[in-house]
Design an enzyme around this catalytic site. Structure first.
Site, PDB file in Angstrom:
ATOM      1  N   SER A 163       7.075   3.866  -2.128  1.00 23.38           N
ATOM      2  CA  SER A 163       5.812   3.412  -3.084  1.00 23.38           C
ATOM      3  C   SER A 163       6.151   2.581  -4.078  1.00 23.38           C
ATOM      4  CB  SER A 163       5.181   4.673  -3.384  1.00 23.38           C
ATOM      5  OG  SER A 163       5.839   5.577  -4.407  1.00 23.38           O
ATOM      6  N   LYS A 208       5.134   6.903 -10.559  1.00 22.42           N
ATOM      7  CA  LYS A 208       4.101   5.771 -10.532  1.00 22.42           C
ATOM      8  C   LYS A 208       4.141   5.218 -11.756  1.00 22.42           C
ATOM      9  CE  LYS A 208       2.822   7.322  -6.297  1.00 22.42           C
ATOM     10  NZ  LYS A 208       3.528   7.023  -5.154  1.00 22.42           N
TER      11      LYS A 208
END
Length: 152
Positions: free
Chosen positions: A38, A85
């Site tokens: 990701s 993230k």
């Protein structure tokens, strides 16, 4: 010196040796392995062989997150899962996500997105992330040595 005193000193040394690294990891920081794609290409974690994935330093010493910084946090949907993230919006900013009305972030909420939007779950899936779920700021790539250095 009595036997009891000698035993007590030895037990104290053992607890000291065990407690010091735990205290260091909880207050200063620790290394962590990146798992998943990701955050590619910034962070690599998509190889089944651990030595091919990035190992990063997570700093516990940081100020309030700023846009562009990368943090790890506990998933708002599953407390057993940790995510890494990038911060893309900070408290007070207005989020405009497709197919949803614009919404302002609360005083302790952050909008977290993957660098690789096709893979993984992020704030588009579960909404804003409360700062109380944050675990650490990704500061350095420690491994592999060919990628050693600070994270942009």
């Amino acid at each position: 010196m009595s036997t009891l005193w000698i035993i007590t000193k030895r037990i104290g040394k053992v607890f000291g040796i065990i407690s010091l690294p735990i205290a260091f990891c909880e207050t200063i920081g620790h290394p962590a392995s990146v798992v998943g794609a990701s955050m590619e290409p910034t962070l690599r974690g998509n190889d089944a062989r651990w030595w091919k994935n990035d190992i990063v330093w997570l700093s516990k010493i940081h100020k309030f997150p700023k846009n562009g910084e990368i943090f790890t946090y506990i998933s708002p949907r599953d407390p057993k899962v940790h995510h890494v993230k990038r911060v893309t919006a900070t408290p007070g900013e207005i989020i405009d996500v497709r197919n949803r009305p614009p919404m302002p972030l609360g005083p302790l909420e952050y909008w977290m997105l993957s660098d690789n939007a096709i893979v993984g779950e992020d704030s588009r899936y579960y909404g804003p992330v409360n700062i109380g779920l944050f675990q650490g700021k990704v500061v350095f790539i420690l491994w592999p040595l060919s990628r050693f250095g600070s994270v942009d």
